[in-house]
Design a protein around this motif. Sequence first.
Motif, mmCIF file in Angstrom:
data_model
loop_
_atom_site.group_PDB
_atom_site.id
_atom_site.type_symbol
_atom_site.label_atom_id
_atom_site.label_comp_id
_atom_site.label_asym_id
_atom_site.label_seq_id
_atom_site.Cartn_x
_atom_site.Cartn_y
_atom_site.Cartn_z
ATOM 1 N N GLY A 104 4.180 -11.871 -6.323
ATOM 2 C CA GLY A 104 3.832 -9.985 -6.486
ATOM 3 C C GLY A 104 2.325 -9.776 -5.493
ATOM 4 N N LEU A 105 2.139 -8.825 -5.018
ATOM 5 C CA LEU A 105 0.862 -8.027 -4.852
ATOM 6 C C LEU A 105 0.223 -6.878 -5.243
ATOM 7 N N CYS A 106 -1.099 -6.511 -5.511
ATOM 8 C CA CYS A 106 -1.255 -5.093 -5.351
ATOM 9 C C CYS A 106 -1.751 -4.280 -4.145
ATOM 10 N N ARG A 107 -0.591 -3.197 -4.392
ATOM 11 C CA ARG A 107 -0.844 -2.549 -3.257
ATOM 12 C C ARG A 107 -1.836 -0.934 -3.207
ATOM 13 N N ASP A 108 -2.449 -0.778 -2.242
ATOM 14 C CA ASP A 108 -3.387 0.127 -2.552
ATOM 15 C C ASP A 108 -2.957 1.106 -2.480
ATOM 16 N N GLU A 109 -2.258 1.788 -2.836
ATOM 17 C CA GLU A 109 -1.043 3.408 -2.803
ATOM 18 C C GLU A 109 -1.568 4.162 -1.932
ATOM 19 N N GLY A 110 -1.632 3.749 -0.315
ATOM 20 C CA GLY A 110 -1.945 4.537 0.572
ATOM 21 C C GLY A 110 -3.265 4.954 0.889
ATOM 22 N N GLY A 111 -3.527 3.695 0.640
ATOM 23 C CA GLY A 111 -6.117 3.746 0.397
ATOM 24 C C GLY A 111 -5.999 4.835 -0.283
ATOM 25 N N GLU A 112 -5.328 5.082 -2.232
ATOM 26 C CA GLU A 112 -5.714 5.606 -3.058
ATOM 27 C C GLU A 112 -6.468 4.809 -4.127
ATOM 28 N N LEU A 113 -5.830 3.386 -4.287
ATOM 29 C CA LEU A 113 -6.036 2.779 -5.201
ATOM 30 C C LEU A 113 -7.073 1.700 -5.051
ATOM 31 N N TRP B 295 0.563 -4.022 -19.569
ATOM 32 C CA TRP B 295 0.298 -2.624 -19.476
ATOM 33 C C TRP B 295 -0.764 -2.814 -18.352
ATOM 34 N N LYS B 296 -0.284 -1.757 -17.164
ATOM 35 C CA LYS B 296 -1.272 -1.723 -15.874
ATOM 36 C C LYS B 296 -2.323 -0.246 -16.080
ATOM 37 N N LYS B 297 -3.468 -0.430 -15.281
ATOM 38 C CA LYS B 297 -4.275 1.182 -15.657
ATOM 39 C C LYS B 297 -4.195 0.583 -14.291
ATOM 40 N N GLU B 298 -3.742 2.045 -13.744
ATOM 41 C CA GLU B 298 -4.601 2.612 -11.842
ATOM 42 C C GLU B 298 -5.920 3.009 -12.069
ATOM 43 N N HIS B 299 -6.670 2.502 -11.089
ATOM 44 C CA HIS B 299 -8.179 2.977 -11.221
ATOM 45 C C HIS B 299 -7.945 3.655 -9.010
ATOM 46 N N PHE B 300 -8.694 4.687 -8.732
ATOM 47 C CA PHE B 300 -8.563 5.142 -7.751
ATOM 48 C C PHE B 300 -10.181 5.260 -6.496
ATOM 49 N N ALA B 301 -10.042 5.055 -5.576
ATOM 50 C CA ALA B 301 -11.332 5.419 -4.889
ATOM 51 C C ALA B 301 -11.850 5.876 -4.958
ATOM 52 N N PRO C 51 -6.377 -4.146 -4.915
ATOM 53 C CA PRO C 51 -5.472 -4.213 -3.195
ATOM 54 C C PRO C 51 -5.081 -4.890 -2.242
ATOM 55 N N GLY C 52 -4.054 -5.939 -1.935
ATOM 56 C CA GLY C 52 -3.945 -7.216 -1.458
ATOM 57 C C GLY C 52 -4.024 -8.710 -2.532
ATOM 58 N N ALA C 53 -4.625 -8.652 -3.341
ATOM 59 C CA ALA C 53 -4.616 -9.218 -4.468
ATOM 60 C C ALA C 53 -3.274 -9.817 -5.110
#
Length: 157
Positions: free
Chosen positions: A42-51, A129-135, A94-96
């Motif tokens: 499973g990889l980390c997605r960038d959610e359309g460049g936002e993450l 638990w997952k926390k999002e950090h945005f670009a 993202p990508g990792a």
Amino acid sequence: MAGGVSAPVTVRVQADDFDAAAEAARLTEGRADAGAVVSFVGLCRDEGGELSALELEHYPGMAEAEIGRICRIAIERFSLLGVTAIHRVGKIAPGANIVLVVAAAPHRHAAFDGASFVMDYLKTSAPFWKKEHFADGRDGGWVDAKESDDRAREKWA
């Protein structure tokens, strides 16, 4: 012995990356009874460049114990020869890589089903638990559990 007590279970929760090919090789080293190995990464997605990153936390000790329990159920249920499950914690770009599940079995169907079972239960039962950090610098907050993950797990009931 397929599905027996001797089937190895490796569980690690770690900040460091993992090498999926090396883990699969380690699981089957010296085994002539394995006819199939299935690996899921499973990889980390960038959610359309936002993450910009996903931050993962876990309940130490309990997360490892729950993943081990899930792996042992999979070994018995699908007659697996062994399972490796590695989940990363900390900030992940993202990508990792985030998670690895490797299942070895005498036959492909058992390996596929075993890996899928472990992943479906890990997503819904292990305390992460997952926390999002945005670009753009925004803190996205903690991510809620997904109904789709619950539905995926229900197929194994």
